[in-house]
Structure formats: C-alpha cells, structure tokens
Design a protein around this motif. Sequence first.
Motif, PDB file in Angstrom:
ATOM      1  N   GLY A 163      28.223  34.265  30.724  1.00  0.00           N
ATOM      2  CA  GLY A 163      29.068  35.461  30.687  1.00  0.00           C
ATOM      3  C   GLY A 163      30.538  35.093  30.745  1.00  0.00           C
ATOM      4  N   ALA A 164      31.383  36.109  30.664  1.00  0.00           N
ATOM      5  CA  ALA A 164      32.835  35.890  30.714  1.00  0.00           C
ATOM      6  C   ALA A 164      33.523  37.109  31.293  1.00  0.00           C
ATOM      7  N   GLY A 165      34.626  36.862  31.983  1.00  0.00           N
ATOM      8  CA  GLY A 165      35.459  37.933  32.511  1.00  0.00           C
ATOM      9  C   GLY A 165      36.914  37.533  32.421  1.00  0.00           C
ATOM     10  N   ALA A 166      37.798  38.507  32.354  1.00  0.00           N
ATOM     11  CA  ALA A 166      39.218  38.201  32.166  1.00  0.00           C
ATOM     12  C   ALA A 166      40.110  39.171  32.922  1.00  0.00           C
ATOM     13  N   PHE A 167      41.237  38.648  33.394  1.00  0.00           N
ATOM     14  CA  PHE A 167      42.317  39.451  33.976  1.00  0.00           C
ATOM     15  C   PHE A 167      43.549  39.307  33.097  1.00  0.00           C
ATOM     16  N   VAL A 168      44.294  40.377  32.932  1.00  0.00           N
ATOM     17  CA  VAL A 168      45.659  40.302  32.419  1.00  0.00           C
ATOM     18  C   VAL A 168      46.580  40.319  33.625  1.00  0.00           C
ATOM     19  N   VAL A 169      47.505  39.360  33.667  1.00  0.00           N
ATOM     20  CA  VAL A 169      48.416  39.237  34.806  1.00  0.00           C
ATOM     21  C   VAL A 169      49.850  39.365  34.296  1.00  0.00           C
TER      22      VAL A 169
END
Length: 325
Positions: A163-169
């Motif tokens: 799986g994969a997950g992402a944050f925009v910072v």
Amino acid sequence: MSVIRSAVTGVGSYLPEQIVTNADLAEFVETSDEWIQERTGIKQRHKARDDQPTSDLAVEAARKALADAGKTPADVDLIIVATTTPDMTFPATATIVQRKLGCPVNIAFDVQAVCSGFVYALSVADGFVARGHAKCALVIGAEEMTRLMDWSDRTTCVLFGDGAGAFVVEPREGQGTKDDQGLLGFALRADGSKTDLLYVDGGPSTTGSVGHLRMLGNQVFRHAVVNIAEAITACCKAANIEIADVDWFVPHQANQRIIKGVGDRLGLNEETVITTVAQHANTSAASIPLAMDAAIKDGRIKRGDMVLLEAMGGGLTWGACAFRL
C-alpha cells in the motif's frame, strides 16, 4: 513569537485491488485465520499486481493527497519517498514518482528506515519546509512488502501487505506554541546492534539478490513496546505537550498486540487509537499515512486535532512525531 511551521495540508492513500485473506494464505502455508488473528489481529492484506511497481502505488496516493490539499503536481518542489521496496536499486523511487506525476524539476530522494521511514521522512521534510527551502512537499510512504516474503515461512508471510500513503506538507505561520498548526516535535532513534532481529537476507553488495524478510518476532515485540513508549515520551517533551493533549494516536500498524502494549504502557484511551492492521496488515512505511487517511475519511480525525505518530522497524529504527492537523 512568530515562527514557520511545517503543516500537513493534504492526506491521501492507495491500496492495490487484490485482497489476500487469512483463508487464502492457509491454502498454501500451514496457518489458519484463527492462528493469525489471535497473534496479530490481522484479517487480510492487499497485494500489488506483478506489473504494478511501488512507484505506481506512490503516485496514486500522492494524487489524492494533492487533491485534498488543493494543489497540483506543478506546485510540488520536494518529493520524499519512504520505502524499503524501491522500483530499482537506483534511481530513487521519488524521481520516478516525479516523472509519473509530471512535476517540474525539484528535489526528489528516498528515505530508508523500514517501518520507521515515514516518521523519518516527515522530519526531513520539516527541515526543508520550516526553513524556507520548500513550499509544497510530498512525503510518501509506499511499500510492496509481499515482494520480500518467504511464502513458506508462516511466522512472517502472514504479517505484511502492500500500500501507499502520502502527506502534503506546506509552511504555515505560527506563534511557537502547541496551538500552532503543524509539526511540533520529533524523537528519532536507531540501534544497529539489533540488526539481526529484523532484516532481509539479501542485497546488491552482499548476495546480489533481493532476499527474504527474516524476523525474531518475540524479541522485536519486547523492544517495540519499551522503545516506542520512550520515544513517544521524548517526542511529547520536544513538542511541549502532555499525553493528555493528544486527541489521536496513529501508530505503525505492525501488530495489534504491540499497539495495545504501547497504549497500555502510556495509559492511552483505546478509543483514541487508530488501528487498520486488521484490514491492511503491516505495510511498513506506508502504514501510518494509510491509517491516518482512513481516520480522516471516516470523520474521526479533524482539522485542529493533536495527532501523535509512532513506528519501529528494522535497523532497529524507531521514532515518534507530534503535530496539530
């Protein structure tokens, strides 16, 4: 006092379509749904297609995070991918993600700290964003741990998924207090003397092969509960908060017993602990953003909430991060 914080402005995730249940595993390895659930809390995991590399998962999660933040690939000036399962030995998977997203020339590299990778990557992104070196960072945890499994080893192959997950910072102005939106504190640790507790028995400069994951589960469990609790305490001190200030605890989804052990040790309210291990299994660096996104989408985690992240992985590495969403 006015300060620049690194704020999480968008969150997204992606899971491959194929679901592998415990019953599916029991068809070719000596195990059972009851045995797996009793020891780990895991019911199922997702598995990437043979023609679906880690970068594909990362790109899908990144697109959703960018949409959540109201940004486009053209806005991105930093990409950090935390992964143990890169597309290739080189280049960095982050550069492949950059190309597939159509981002402009920017900063792109990978971070390798196994299951702790996402927390490590967030701390690196904070170093760029809070100091004015990046204005729109993508921090991605993406893994295809099923590629590393020895499918004859029932003690490990049942634990992991893809799986994969992402944050925009992005930068946000704050007042230097715990009420600020943004990343407030970290505690990162590593102990290379414990390498033999959790590792992959291959690599380019040793065997010339990918290798398989090996783990001494009981010893990892013992170190996990004690070490993670210490890192969380140190993180809260760095962020100038108390455990009681935390609205949501989003741990690395390795094992339900580890999650409960850490929560009990710290006196956390079980209702504030986000768990997705039953549905996702252990997705290494992807597990924290996957769990975070699930809890945002179902309405539990909201803007303004204080969130505490933690993880421990091979190395051994471990760490924690506190932030206000």
